[in-house]
Scaffold this motif. Structure first.
Motif, PDB file in Angstrom:
ATOM      1  N   SER A  84       0.825  -1.206   0.000  1.00  0.00           N
ATOM      2  CA  SER A  84       0.000   0.000   0.000  1.00  0.00           C
ATOM      3  C   SER A  84       0.862   1.259   0.000  1.00  0.00           C
ATOM      4  CB  SER A  84      -0.940  -0.012   1.207  1.00  0.00           C
ATOM      5  OG  SER A  84      -0.199  -0.172   2.399  1.00  0.00           O
ATOM      6  N   CYS A  85       0.206   2.410  -0.001  1.00  0.00           N
ATOM      7  CA  CYS A  85       0.896   3.698  -0.154  1.00  0.00           C
ATOM      8  C   CYS A  85       1.866   3.989   0.989  1.00  0.00           C
ATOM      9  CB  CYS A  85      -0.125   4.824  -0.225  1.00  0.00           C
ATOM     10  SG  CYS A  85      -1.326   4.660  -1.560  1.00  0.00           S
ATOM     11  N   ASP A  86       3.013   4.560   0.637  1.00  0.00           N
ATOM     12  CA  ASP A  86       3.963   5.025   1.643  1.00  0.00           C
ATOM     13  C   ASP A  86       3.623   6.469   2.025  1.00  0.00           C
ATOM     14  OD1 ASP A  86       4.901   6.648  -0.413  1.00  0.00           O
ATOM     15  OD2 ASP A  86       6.728   5.466  -0.752  1.00  0.00           O
ATOM     16  N   LEU A  87       4.512   7.126   2.739  1.00  0.00           N
ATOM     17  CA  LEU A  87       4.245   8.482   3.224  1.00  0.00           C
ATOM     18  C   LEU A  87       4.168   9.514   2.104  1.00  0.00           C
ATOM     19  CD1 LEU A  87       6.585   8.524   6.356  1.00  0.00           C
ATOM     20  CD2 LEU A  87       4.105   8.210   6.311  1.00  0.00           C
ATOM     21  N   HIS A  88       4.652   9.142   0.922  1.00  0.00           N
ATOM     22  CA  HIS A  88       4.678  10.093  -0.191  1.00  0.00           C
ATOM     23  C   HIS A  88       3.443   9.991  -1.083  1.00  0.00           C
ATOM     24  CE1 HIS A  88       8.821  11.078   0.800  1.00  0.00           C
ATOM     25  NE2 HIS A  88       9.074   9.787   0.862  1.00  0.00           N
ATOM     26  N   SER A 140      -0.968   9.553  -1.148  1.00  0.00           N
ATOM     27  CA  SER A 140      -2.233   9.569  -0.394  1.00  0.00           C
ATOM     28  C   SER A 140      -3.409   9.214  -1.297  1.00  0.00           C
ATOM     29  CB  SER A 140      -2.452  10.958   0.220  1.00  0.00           C
ATOM     30  OG  SER A 140      -2.442  11.960  -0.797  1.00  0.00           O
ATOM     31  N   ASN A 141      -3.143   8.448  -2.361  1.00  0.00           N
ATOM     32  CA  ASN A 141      -4.191   8.108  -3.325  1.00  0.00           C
ATOM     33  C   ASN A 141      -4.981   6.853  -2.958  1.00  0.00           C
ATOM     34  OD1 ASN A 141      -3.643  10.269  -5.101  1.00  0.00           O
ATOM     35  ND2 ASN A 141      -1.948   9.143  -6.016  1.00  0.00           N
ATOM     36  N   ASP A 142      -4.594   6.201  -1.838  1.00  0.00           N
ATOM     37  CA  ASP A 142      -5.287   4.983  -1.415  1.00  0.00           C
ATOM     38  C   ASP A 142      -5.276   3.946  -2.541  1.00  0.00           C
ATOM     39  OD1 ASP A 142      -6.653   3.362   0.370  1.00  0.00           O
ATOM     40  OD2 ASP A 142      -8.626   4.104  -0.229  1.00  0.00           O
ATOM     41  N   CYS A 143      -4.076   3.707  -3.067  1.00  0.00           N
ATOM     42  CA  CYS A 143      -3.928   2.886  -4.269  1.00  0.00           C
ATOM     43  C   CYS A 143      -4.231   1.403  -4.053  1.00  0.00           C
ATOM     44  CB  CYS A 143      -2.489   3.002  -4.802  1.00  0.00           C
ATOM     45  SG  CYS A 143      -1.985   4.687  -5.188  1.00  0.00           S
ATOM     46  N   GLY A 144      -3.978   0.889  -2.856  1.00  0.00           N
ATOM     47  CA  GLY A 144      -4.033  -0.561  -2.668  1.00  0.00           C
ATOM     48  C   GLY A 144      -2.670  -1.122  -3.018  1.00  0.00           C
ATOM     49  N   MET A 145      -2.458  -1.450  -4.263  1.00  0.00           N
ATOM     50  CA  MET A 145      -1.123  -1.739  -4.787  1.00  0.00           C
ATOM     51  C   MET A 145      -0.579  -0.411  -5.287  1.00  0.00           C
ATOM     52  SD  MET A 145       1.641  -2.949  -6.096  1.00  0.00           S
ATOM     53  CE  MET A 145       1.666  -4.698  -5.731  1.00  0.00           C
ATOM     54  N   CYS A 146       0.317   0.191  -4.503  1.00  0.00           N
ATOM     55  CA  CYS A 146       0.841   1.518  -4.850  1.00  0.00           C
ATOM     56  C   CYS A 146       2.160   1.355  -5.606  1.00  0.00           C
ATOM     57  CB  CYS A 146       1.039   2.365  -3.599  1.00  0.00           C
ATOM     58  SG  CYS A 146       1.579   4.046  -3.962  1.00  0.00           S
ATOM     59  N   LYS A 147       2.074   1.463  -6.907  1.00  0.00           N
ATOM     60  CA  LYS A 147       3.261   1.215  -7.738  1.00  0.00           C
ATOM     61  C   LYS A 147       4.367   2.248  -7.534  1.00  0.00           C
ATOM     62  CE  LYS A 147       0.624  -1.573 -10.958  1.00  0.00           C
ATOM     63  NZ  LYS A 147       0.344  -1.947 -12.347  1.00  0.00           N
ATOM     64  N   PRO A 148       4.072   3.539  -7.357  1.00  0.00           N
ATOM     65  CA  PRO A 148       5.157   4.484  -7.055  1.00  0.00           C
ATOM     66  C   PRO A 148       5.864   4.162  -5.739  1.00  0.00           C
ATOM     67  CG  PRO A 148       3.217   5.664  -7.811  1.00  0.00           C
ATOM     68  CD  PRO A 148       2.794   4.242  -7.571  1.00  0.00           C
TER      69      PRO A 148
END
Length: 217
Positions: free
Chosen positions: A135-139, A141-149
């Motif tokens: 999931s999203c790190d501190l950088h 806040s899109n609530d991605c689930g799988m946060c590729k960035p």
């Protein structure tokens, strides 16, 4: 400088999108509305996928797995692309918003499991539950689930040359931070709208050829 490739799975390595296919085949009719809400940005990808799969009984796991394995087509040139990556000593991570019960079996003949990052499923309850291990790190806040960035930041350094390969809305944010983008379908359209330079592709032979010309010189 290391060259690191972050590649999408559904619709990129595969010809179709397994999440969409599974939702159409196994989820309740209400999931169709949730799909529209995700694509329009009304709700986050994480929330949408979680709600859609929560309508599917856990005892459908075997049926879903067989269905995906029998209906998945790998995009042309992927096997050869893996050989090319290994020979060229490039680093590849498959970063998938898909689910472990079908992503790992499909890719097991091509890559070690450590090179495949995806979401984890739990079938012990009445309905399917998803765990968002990336999931999203501190950088973000899109609530991605799988946060590729976030995955990219975890597995790369600021000096690395980042290559992103993708096709959908889930690849847009990581594409914005890439040095080189290979895009098709929705991602291609969004790159054009945002004036992000990209290389279109139809198969992995296209990507291999372009990498040889643009990066490995």
């Amino acid at each position: 400088m290391a060259i690191k490739i972050f590649c999408d799975f559904d619709g990129t390595i595969t010809e179709g999108d397994n999440i969409v296919t599974l939702i159409k085949q196994f989820a309740s009719p209400s999931a169709k509305e949730l799909t529209t809400d995700v694509l329009s940005g009304k709700i986050s990808i994480r929330e949408g996928v979680e709600k859609m799969f929560s309508t599917i009984p856990s005892n459908m796991k075997d049926d879903m797995t067989k269905f995906v394995l029998n209906n998945t087509t790998i995009r042309d040139g992927f096997k050869e692309f893996i050989g090319f990556v290994n020979e060229s000593k490039l680093e590849l991570k498959v970063v998938s918003g898909g689910l472990d019960f079908f992503v790992h079996p499909i890719l097991s003949e091509y890559l070690p499991s450590s090179s495949v990052l995806c979401n984890r499923t739990d079938f012990t309850g009445e309905n399917v539950k998803i765990y968002w291990d990336h999931s999203c790190d501190l950088h973000c806040s899109n609530d991605c689930g799988m946060c590729k960035p976030s995955v990219m930041r975890k597995y790369s350094e600021s000096t690395d040359f980042i290559v992103v390969i993708g096709d959908s809305i889930t690849d847009l944010q990581i594409a914005k931070e890439a040095n080189l983008i290979f895009a098709r379908d929705f991602l291609k359209e969004r790159c054009e709208e945002l004036n992000l330079p990209y290389i279109p592709f139809s198969n992995f032979y296209d990507i291999q050829t372009a990498l040889s010309k643009e990066v490995l010189v």
